[in-house]
Design an enzyme around this catalytic site. Structure first.
Site, PDB file in Angstrom:
ATOM      1  N   LYS A  22       1.041  -1.590  -0.003  1.00 60.23           N
ATOM      2  CA  LYS A  22       0.089   0.043  -0.122  1.00 60.23           C
ATOM      3  C   LYS A  22       0.986   1.434   0.480  1.00 60.23           C
ATOM      4  O   LYS A  22       0.753   2.190  -0.984  1.00 60.23           O
ATOM      5  CB  LYS A  22      -0.711   0.162   1.099  1.00 60.23           C
ATOM      6  CG  LYS A  22      -1.181   1.448   1.439  1.00 60.23           C
ATOM      7  CD  LYS A  22      -2.860   1.436   2.561  1.00 60.23           C
ATOM      8  CE  LYS A  22      -1.799   1.375   3.926  1.00 60.23           C
ATOM      9  NZ  LYS A  22      -1.830   3.259   3.739  1.00 60.23           N
ATOM     10  N   ASN A  23       1.878   1.644   1.304  1.00 55.72           N
ATOM     11  CA  ASN A  23       2.967   2.663   1.036  1.00 55.72           C
ATOM     12  C   ASN A  23       3.615   2.794  -0.154  1.00 55.72           C
ATOM     13  O   ASN A  23       4.337   3.996  -0.310  1.00 55.72           O
ATOM     14  CB  ASN A  23       3.544   2.428   2.221  1.00 55.72           C
ATOM     15  CG  ASN A  23       2.165   2.799   3.218  1.00 55.72           C
ATOM     16  OD1 ASN A  23       0.487   3.117   3.290  1.00 55.72           O
ATOM     17  ND2 ASN A  23       2.841   2.538   4.573  1.00 55.72           N
ATOM     18  N   CYS A 116      -5.710   7.777   9.467  1.00 57.60           N
ATOM     19  CA  CYS A 116      -6.127   7.200  10.618  1.00 57.60           C
ATOM     20  C   CYS A 116      -5.081   8.063  11.742  1.00 57.60           C
ATOM     21  O   CYS A 116      -4.800   9.156  11.737  1.00 57.60           O
ATOM     22  CB  CYS A 116      -5.060   6.004  10.722  1.00 57.60           C
ATOM     23  SG  CYS A 116      -5.573   4.903   9.960  1.00 57.60           S
ATOM     24  N   ARG A 121      -1.016  14.832  13.247  1.00 57.97           N
ATOM     25  CA  ARG A 121      -0.741  14.272  11.773  1.00 57.97           C
ATOM     26  C   ARG A 121      -0.593  15.665  10.421  1.00 57.97           C
ATOM     27  O   ARG A 121      -1.175  15.293   9.675  1.00 57.97           O
ATOM     28  CB  ARG A 121      -1.056  13.341  11.412  1.00 57.97           C
ATOM     29  CG  ARG A 121      -1.322  11.618  11.945  1.00 57.97           C
ATOM     30  CD  ARG A 121      -1.870  10.535  10.667  1.00 57.97           C
ATOM     31  NE  ARG A 121      -0.862  10.452  10.383  1.00 57.97           N
ATOM     32  CZ  ARG A 121      -1.335   9.396   9.066  1.00 57.97           C
ATOM     33  NH1 ARG A 121      -2.355   9.122   9.428  1.00 57.97           N
ATOM     34  NH2 ARG A 121      -0.697   8.995   8.866  1.00 57.97           N
ATOM     35  N   ASP A 305       3.799   0.771  12.205  1.00 58.76           N
ATOM     36  CA  ASP A 305       3.061   0.227  11.849  1.00 58.76           C
ATOM     37  C   ASP A 305       2.566  -1.305  12.011  1.00 58.76           C
ATOM     38  O   ASP A 305       2.072  -2.503  11.994  1.00 58.76           O
ATOM     39  CB  ASP A 305       3.225  -0.286  10.220  1.00 58.76           C
ATOM     40  CG  ASP A 305       2.729   1.127   9.588  1.00 58.76           C
ATOM     41  OD1 ASP A 305       3.189   1.490   8.548  1.00 58.76           O
ATOM     42  OD2 ASP A 305       2.560   2.622  10.573  1.00 58.76           O
ATOM     43  N   ARG A 397      -8.736  -0.811   4.596  1.00 54.76           N
ATOM     44  CA  ARG A 397      -7.919   0.228   3.665  1.00 54.76           C
ATOM     45  C   ARG A 397      -6.493   0.035   3.768  1.00 54.76           C
ATOM     46  O   ARG A 397      -6.291   0.027   2.557  1.00 54.76           O
ATOM     47  CB  ARG A 397      -7.743   1.522   4.809  1.00 54.76           C
ATOM     48  CG  ARG A 397      -8.954   2.686   4.953  1.00 54.76           C
ATOM     49  CD  ARG A 397      -8.003   3.802   5.606  1.00 54.76           C
ATOM     50  NE  ARG A 397      -7.097   4.593   5.192  1.00 54.76           N
ATOM     51  CZ  ARG A 397      -7.172   4.885   5.208  1.00 54.76           C
ATOM     52  NH1 ARG A 397      -6.828   5.737   7.436  1.00 54.76           N
ATOM     53  NH2 ARG A 397      -5.587   5.649   5.390  1.00 54.76           N
TER      54      ARG A 397
HETATM   55  C1  EPZ Z   1       3.694   7.104   6.684  1.00 59.84           C
HETATM   56  O1  EPZ Z   1       2.763   7.639   7.153  1.00 59.84           O
HETATM   57  C2  EPZ Z   1       2.786   6.475   6.234  1.00 59.84           C
HETATM   58  N1  EPZ Z   1       1.840   6.606   6.094  1.00 59.84           N
HETATM   59  C3  EPZ Z   1       2.188   5.757   7.581  1.00 59.84           C
HETATM   60  O2  EPZ Z   1       1.674   4.237   7.613  1.00 59.84           O
HETATM   61  C4  EPZ Z   1       3.577   4.856   8.288  1.00 59.84           C
HETATM   62  O3  EPZ Z   1       2.967   4.457   9.691  1.00 59.84           O
HETATM   63  C5  EPZ Z   1       4.705   6.185   8.415  1.00 59.84           C
HETATM   64  O4  EPZ Z   1       5.231   7.263   7.214  1.00 59.84           O
HETATM   65  C6  EPZ Z   1       5.715   5.837   9.560  1.00 59.84           C
HETATM   66  O5  EPZ Z   1       6.146   4.889   8.414  1.00 59.84           O
HETATM   67  C7  EPZ Z   1       1.757   6.100   4.763  1.00 59.84           C
HETATM   68  O6  EPZ Z   1       2.942   5.888   3.577  1.00 59.84           O
HETATM   69  C8  EPZ Z   1       0.207   6.526   3.351  1.00 59.84           C
HETATM   70  P1  EPZ Z   1       5.395  10.604   8.882  1.00 59.84           P
HETATM   71  P2  EPZ Z   1       3.511   9.938   7.380  1.00 59.84           P
HETATM   72  O7  EPZ Z   1       5.182  11.321   8.250  1.00 59.84           O
HETATM   73  O8  EPZ Z   1       4.155   9.776   6.282  1.00 59.84           O
HETATM   74  C9  EPZ Z   1       5.610  14.168  11.252  1.00 59.84           C
HETATM   75  C10 EPZ Z   1      -0.156   3.271   7.523  1.00 59.84           C
HETATM   76  O9  EPZ Z   1      -0.815   2.552   8.325  1.00 59.84           O
HETATM   77  N2  EPZ Z   1       4.838  14.689  10.719  1.00 59.84           N
HETATM   78  O10 EPZ Z   1       7.058   9.841   8.705  1.00 59.84           O
HETATM   79  O11 EPZ Z   1       1.769  10.250   7.526  1.00 59.84           O
HETATM   80  C11 EPZ Z   1       3.827  13.142  12.271  1.00 59.84           C
HETATM   81  O12 EPZ Z   1       2.939  13.746  12.918  1.00 59.84           O
HETATM   82  C12 EPZ Z   1       0.015   3.914   7.636  1.00 59.84           C
HETATM   83  O13 EPZ Z   1      -0.248   2.047   6.580  1.00 59.84           O
HETATM   84  C13 EPZ Z   1       5.236  16.627  11.627  1.00 59.84           C
HETATM   85  O14 EPZ Z   1       5.161  16.295  12.747  1.00 59.84           O
HETATM   86  O15 EPZ Z   1       4.353   9.999   7.999  1.00 59.84           O
HETATM   87  C14 EPZ Z   1       4.844  12.060  12.876  1.00 59.84           C
HETATM   88  O16 EPZ Z   1       4.214  12.084  14.143  1.00 59.84           O
HETATM   89  C15 EPZ Z   1       0.099   4.750   9.405  1.00 59.84           C
HETATM   90  N3  EPZ Z   1       4.466  17.767   9.913  1.00 59.84           N
HETATM   91  C16 EPZ Z   1       5.855  11.867  12.244  1.00 59.84           C
HETATM   92  O17 EPZ Z   1       6.317  12.867  12.296  1.00 59.84           O
HETATM   93  C17 EPZ Z   1       4.364  16.817   9.228  1.00 59.84           C
HETATM   94  O18 EPZ Z   1       4.619  17.819   8.618  1.00 59.84           O
HETATM   95  C18 EPZ Z   1       6.551  11.055  10.781  1.00 59.84           C
HETATM   96  O19 EPZ Z   1       5.373  10.950  10.386  1.00 59.84           O
HETATM   97  C19 EPZ Z   1       4.705  15.297   8.611  1.00 59.84           C
HETATM   98  C20 EPZ Z   1       5.227  14.808  10.092  1.00 59.84           C
END
Ligand code: EPZ
Length: 416
Positions: A22-23, A116, A121, A305, A397
């Site tokens: 998916k990702n 989610c 986020r 995850d 999803r």
């Molecule tokens: C991706 O989410 C994945 N989703 C998530 O998988 C996965 O858990 C996550 O990466 C971490 O590996 C997809 O690829 C669609 P991040 P993403 O930006 O990109 C903070 C699943 O179950 N942050 O690495 O949203 C954020 O809040 C999903 O398949 C900011 O603060 O994750 C988090 O605490 C769930 N500001 C941290 O960074 C921003 O502008 C890491 O989030 C962006 C992120």
């Protein structure tokens, strides 16, 4: 009903083929907007997040056609830059379209992405980094508009690793003027797959898989056919199903080389694993408490995850354990549901302590997000009696057909 019924207590035996990631699929589908012509993406999973991404692409003027496991996307008629809120708001990865549309159209108007509820986020890092590449962004209460006459490269020294920010910047940089540096870049296999896709289309990207990406903007990308790798998180979820219920299963196509931290953790908990290029053989249930805390981290650390499925293993095996969640601030949402089944779990800040020695009984529990919902099904496989997990739509999803896959592994589960 929007639920799954599980008859607990059966050992597993069988094999299932692991779906496409998916990702990895979602950013690659967004990246097709950078290519004028028809791309063929193979092995995309048949899940609702992919459905929503395809709807968004169609709303922009793309012609999308899915035949078996091949999705053809023709972007020649992309004209719109406004997307339907119901598809944007339902998933986080709609933010991936921001970078791609800015590169293609020079402007975007969109609602804030959903996803989610595992934390706030925010998208502050996305917007701040894109501004450094010449993007003008007007933020409203419900939606934001972004405009860039000509994206230019920039050196991004990010405050922390973000998968989505890394992906968005790659999409904005690959056709931008000049060089872009991303550091620290996310190293996840899904980022590597995105880079492989773009390089195969003519992009110039160095450092994929490292924490420093260097992207040299090019004038044009060419249409390609690309195969999405198998989903390491789905494979890890079905690994935990065997760790809970016991038995012997083979996970065909499981990307073992991307699952080292997960495999090490499972072996430390007493499970016998045999990784191979064809997949992952799993024997036995978890019978040992993990010697140290399970701490989630960015890749190649333990994936956030799979934190909920491993919490289910700690509770169901009776071995207990300690978990520290370092990526998201609200990712213990299955705790109240596992407690309903009889687990004794204490949460303090971003740490959860799963007490040993409890026997869990199935009941009706509620999925509140994607991976927690899958973890509740995993838990129910080994608990006594018959269980129901509601809100199956969250699980759909990210899992193609979790009841079919688990039945192939010998579980007694059905749609309810
Ligand atoms: C991706 O989410 C994945 N989703 C998530 O998988 C996965 O858990 C996550 O990466 C971490 O590996 C997809 O690829 C669609 P991040 P993403 O930006 O990109 C903070 C699943 O179950 N942050 O690495 O949203 C954020 O809040 C999903 O398949 C900011 O603060 O994750 C988090 O605490 C769930 N500001 C941290 O960074 C921003 O502008 C890491 O989030 C962006 C992120």
């Amino acid at each position: 009903m929007d639920a799954v019924r599980i008859y607990g207590g059966n050992c597993l035996s069988g094999q299932t083929k692991i779906q496409g990631s998916k990702n990895a699929s979602l950013p690659i589908l967004a990246a097709t907007l950078l290519i004028d012509g028809t791309c063929e993406i193979v092995n995309c999973p048949d899940i609702s997040d992919v459905y929503h991404m395809l709807r968004l692409l169609e709303s922009l003027g793309c012609r999308v056609c899915r035949k078996a496991d091949v999705i053809r996307i023709d972007t020649c008629r992309v004209a719109e830059c406004d997307m339907p809120a119901d598809s944007v708001g339902v998933m986080r990865s709609s933010i991936m379209l921001l970078g791609a549309l800015l590169a293609r159209m020079g402007e975007v108007a969109m609602e804030y992405p959903g996803g989610c509820v595992i934390g706030k986020r925010p998208i502050d890092l996305h917007l701040c980094a894109l501004r450094r590449m010449g993007v003008e962004i007007m933020e409203g209460p419900e939606e934001f508009c972004a405009r860039a006459c000509r994206l230019h490269g920039a050196v991004h020294e990010l405050p922390f690793v973000s998968v989505g920010v890394t992906e968005n910047l790659i999409l904005a940089a690959v056709l931008a003027e000049g060089e872009t540096v991303i550091h620290p870049a996310a190293r996840e296999p899904e980022i590597q797959a995105l880079c492989e896709f773009l390089v195969s289309a003519g992009g110039k990207i160095n450092g994929a898989g490292t924490d420093r990406l260097v992207i040299e903007g090019v004038k044009k990308l060419c249409p390609v056919r690309f195969r999405v790798p198998a989903d390491r998180i789905v494979a890890g979820t079905y690994l935990t199903a065997c760790m809970c219920a016991g038995g012997r299963v083979f996970l065909e196509d499981a990307p073992c080389c991307q699952m080292e931290s997960v495999i090490a953790c499972a072996e430390n908990m007493g499970v016998h694993l045999r990784p191979s290029p064809e997949g992952l053989l799993v024997e036995g249930r978890a019978c040992r408490r993990l010697g140290e805390n399970l701490v989630t981290a960015v890749y190649p650390g333990f994936p956030t995850d799979l934190q909920s499925p491993f919490m289910a293993v700690m509770a169901l095996s009776g071995q207990g354990g300690q978990i520290e969640e370092t990526v998201f601030e609200n990712r213990f949402r299955i705790v109240p549901e596992l407690v309903k089944m009889g687990a004794d779990i204490r949460v303090k800040g971003n740490c959860a302590c799963v007490c040993a020695g409890t026997r869990l009984c199935n009941t009706i529990v509620e999925a509140k997000e994607l991976r927690g919902g899958a973890a509740l099904i995993v838990a129910a496989l080994a608990a006594e009696g018959t269980g129901i997990v509601t809100n199956r739509h969250y699980i759909d999803r990210g899992y193609e057909d979790i009841t079919r896959s688990l039945r192939e592994l010998g579980a007694d589960v059905e749609l309810a």
